[in-house]
Write an enzyme that holds these catalytic residues in place. Structure first.
Site, short mmCIF file in Angstrom:
data_model
loop_
_atom_site.label_atom_id
_atom_site.label_comp_id
_atom_site.label_asym_id
_atom_site.label_seq_id
_atom_site.Cartn_x
_atom_site.Cartn_y
_atom_site.Cartn_z
N ASP A 148 8.38 -13.49 2.84
CA ASP A 148 7.87 -12.23 3.40
C ASP A 148 9.08 -11.34 3.60
O ASP A 148 9.87 -11.55 4.53
CB ASP A 148 7.15 -12.50 4.72
CG ASP A 148 6.68 -11.22 5.41
OD1 ASP A 148 6.94 -10.11 4.89
OD2 ASP A 148 6.05 -11.33 6.49
N SER B 18 9.09 5.16 -6.34
CA SER B 18 7.83 5.82 -6.68
C SER B 18 8.11 7.29 -6.90
O SER B 18 9.07 7.85 -6.34
CB SER B 18 6.81 5.65 -5.55
OG SER B 18 5.69 6.50 -5.74
N TYR C 237 3.33 6.05 3.33
CA TYR C 237 3.86 5.55 2.06
C TYR C 237 4.88 6.51 1.44
O TYR C 237 5.99 6.09 1.11
CB TYR C 237 2.72 5.25 1.08
CG TYR C 237 3.18 4.65 -0.22
CD1 TYR C 237 3.47 3.29 -0.32
CD2 TYR C 237 3.32 5.43 -1.37
CE1 TYR C 237 3.89 2.72 -1.51
CE2 TYR C 237 3.74 4.87 -2.57
CZ TYR C 237 4.02 3.52 -2.63
OH TYR C 237 4.45 2.98 -3.83
N LYS D 163 9.00 5.80 0.73
CA LYS D 163 9.63 5.87 -0.58
C LYS D 163 10.73 6.94 -0.61
O LYS D 163 11.71 6.80 -1.36
CB LYS D 163 8.59 6.12 -1.66
CG LYS D 163 7.67 4.92 -1.88
CD LYS D 163 8.45 3.68 -2.31
CE LYS D 163 7.57 2.52 -2.68
NZ LYS D 163 8.34 1.35 -3.17
#
Length: 249
Positions: A64, A144, A164, A168
């Site tokens: 993890d 991304s 998100y 990024k």
């Protein structure tokens, strides 16, 4: 790829999508690959689909990346087993749909911990191995397109990517930070950020899948990784942005 023959690569988030494609392509290119994932059984299934002569070159290991203790346990095992980490591909990432204004802070923290701290924790351990051996390794981060911009609003669609894109954007800043640190430390370790547009993977939320008919395949991103690590020692590919033809994001 000659310099990487029989070297050790670690790929995080290797259980599906882009991570699986990268792990397979690196094995086929002649490396030993440790595929880290929470769903470690999926990496074992991936191993069984490899050619018989290469199956032992993919090792499935639980990790993890958002947990420091889990990362340390996994990387300790890798060093004990193989003695070195030569390439690190930071691919693991997560996305939780919802709005910043009211979603559970625990879900926001999960994205931050995986997408940002996962990169930091794994990179620390891999770079330690490279520096101790004075080896010119390579760190790749799967970023991304949303690490360079934010989503354009779509009429009638409630934005649900929340934290998100900021996570990024942090990866974009980390990439440059690593480049400067590697140089100032006197190493020749390379750092590459690869920023895809829409990729057809299970992480892709329906809010995006339903408004675009143009998507990349995981293998398209894997090929970019191979290109970046195959460059000669004097070449550093700092950033690759990959979009499907016609994408409007």
């Amino acid at each position: 790829m000659d310099r990487w023959q029989n070297r050790v690569a670690v790929v995080t988030g290797a259980s599906s999508g882009i991570g699986s494609a990268i792990a397979v392509d690196l094995v086929k290119a002649g490396l030993t690959v440790v595929g880290l994932a929470r769903r470690v059984e999926r990496v074992k299934e991936l191993q069984q689909r490899l050619p018989a002569a290469r199956k032992d070159k993919l090792v499935a290991l639980y990790c993890d990346v958002g947990s420091e203790s889990s990362v340390n346990e996994a990387f300790d095992w890798i060093i004990q087993k193989f003695g070195a980490i030569d390439i690190l591909v930071n691919n693991a990432g997560t996305l939780q749909s919802g709005q910043l204004v009211d979603m559970n802070p625990a879900f926001i923290q999960q994205v931050i911990q995986t997408n940002i701290m996962g990169v930091v924790l794994c990179t620390q351990r891999a770079v330690r191995s490279m520096r101790e051996r004075k080896f010119d390794g390579h760190v790749v981060i799967i970023n991304s397109i949303l690490g360079h911009k934010t989503m354009s609003p779509v009429e009638g669609v409630l934005p649900d990517l929340n934290i998100y894109p900021p996570s990024k954007h942090a990866v974009t800043a980390l990439t440059e930070g690593y480049r400067q640190e590697f140089m100032a430390l006197g190493t020749r370790i390379k750092i590459t950020s690869i920023s895809p547009g829409v990729v057809d993977t299970e992480i892709l939320p329906d809010s995006i899948r339903n408004v675009t008919g143009r998507m990349l395949n995981s293998e398209d991103i894997s090929q970019a990784v191979l290109y970046a690590v195959a460059t000669p020692p004097h070449v550093q590919v700092h950033e690759i942005i990959i979009k499907p033809m016609g994408e409007k994001m």
